[in-house]
Design a protein around this motif. Structure first.
Motif, PDB file in Angstrom:
ATOM      1  N   UNK A   7       0.832  -1.205   0.000  1.00 40.57           N
ATOM      2  CA  UNK A   7       0.000   0.000   0.000  1.00 40.57           C
ATOM      3  C   UNK A   7       0.868   1.257   0.000  1.00 40.57           C
ATOM      4  N   UNK A   8       1.957   1.228   0.746  1.00 38.40           N
ATOM      5  CA  UNK A   8       2.864   2.391   0.768  1.00 38.40           C
ATOM      6  C   UNK A   8       3.539   2.574  -0.585  1.00 38.40           C
ATOM      7  N   UNK A   9       3.870   1.482  -1.220  1.00 37.86           N
ATOM      8  CA  UNK A   9       4.461   1.551  -2.554  1.00 37.86           C
ATOM      9  C   UNK A   9       3.471   2.180  -3.544  1.00 37.86           C
ATOM     10  N   UNK A  10       2.223   1.754  -3.494  1.00 36.12           N
ATOM     11  CA  UNK A  10       1.184   2.337  -4.345  1.00 36.12           C
ATOM     12  C   UNK A  10       0.980   3.813  -4.029  1.00 36.12           C
ATOM     13  N   UNK A  11       1.005   4.132  -2.744  1.00 36.42           N
ATOM     14  CA  UNK A  11       0.851   5.530  -2.325  1.00 36.42           C
ATOM     15  C   UNK A  11       1.969   6.378  -2.902  1.00 36.42           C
ATOM     16  N   UNK A  47      -5.478   4.167  -0.143  1.00 40.93           N
ATOM     17  CA  UNK A  47      -6.391   5.293  -0.339  1.00 40.93           C
ATOM     18  C   UNK A  47      -6.365   6.227   0.870  1.00 40.93           C
ATOM     19  N   UNK A  48      -6.365   5.651   2.061  1.00 39.78           N
ATOM     20  CA  UNK A  48      -6.305   6.467   3.276  1.00 39.78           C
ATOM     21  C   UNK A  48      -5.010   7.286   3.312  1.00 39.78           C
ATOM     22  N   UNK A  49      -3.886   6.658   2.992  1.00 41.24           N
ATOM     23  CA  UNK A  49      -2.610   7.377   2.992  1.00 41.24           C
ATOM     24  C   UNK A  49      -2.571   8.472   1.931  1.00 41.24           C
ATOM     25  N   UNK A  50      -3.068   8.150   0.753  1.00 43.22           N
ATOM     26  CA  UNK A  50      -3.056   9.130  -0.344  1.00 43.22           C
ATOM     27  C   UNK A  50      -3.919  10.335   0.014  1.00 43.22           C
ATOM     28  N   UNK A  51      -5.159  10.081   0.401  1.00 38.77           N
ATOM     29  CA  UNK A  51      -6.063  11.195   0.717  1.00 38.77           C
ATOM     30  C   UNK A  51      -5.571  11.982   1.919  1.00 38.77           C
ATOM     31  N   UNK A  52      -5.115  11.283   2.950  1.00 44.52           N
ATOM     32  CA  UNK A  52      -4.625  11.968   4.143  1.00 44.52           C
ATOM     33  C   UNK A  52      -3.424  12.843   3.845  1.00 44.52           C
TER      34      UNK A  52
END
Length: 142
Positions: A7-11, A47-52
């Motif tokens: 998820x962090x990689x995608x972010x 998604x949470x990391x990106x939006x945040x």
């Protein structure tokens, strides 16, 4: 690869594109994640990391500027800048994630996708942010 690492990689991939293409690209986040990842929980965390990160970008950038002495954030390598942004968001807004985890994941992303010196640079900046941090628990999520 662990789900949160993925998820962090995608972010990072999305924040990189967002940095280059502008804030209107944020509208494409759901489609990007659907195209890149089949696991729902991984997509949700990303998604949470990106939006945040995107919603708090000005505060995050100010904090990075404060601790990255003699470094203009706009002149940092794009990967380094976005790794720092994502990890700073985690340090400030995600009390459920131990700071050591956020920092170590950021260092590994920097080493993997940026220069050989990125790991040390990212570690130094995030360690200073960790020491200054006051966690905002109002936006915690799993």
């Amino acid at each position: 690869m662990k789900k949160r690492t993925r998820a962090r990689e995608l972010t990072l991939q999305f924040l990189y594109q967002l940095d280059l293409r502008g804030p209107e690209f944020l509208d494409d986040v759901a489609e990007f994640l659907r195209d890149e990842e089949s696991d729902k929980s991984t997509r949700e965390f990303a998604l949470h990391l990106i939006r945040g990160t995107a919603e708090n970008i000005d505060t995050i950038d100010d904090l990075i500027r404060d601790v990255a002495q003699n470094w203009d954030i706009e002149r940092m390598a794009v990967i380094d800048r976005n790794v720092l942004r994502m990890a700073t968001y985690e340090l400030i807004h995600r009390a459920d994630i131990p700071p050591k985890v956020s920092i170590n994941e950021a260092i590994e992303l920097g080493k993997r996708y940026s220069t050989k010196n990125s790991g040390g640079f990212i570690n130094g900046v995030l360690d200073k942010i960790k020491d200054r941090r006051v966690v905002d628990t109002s936006s915690d999520a799993s």
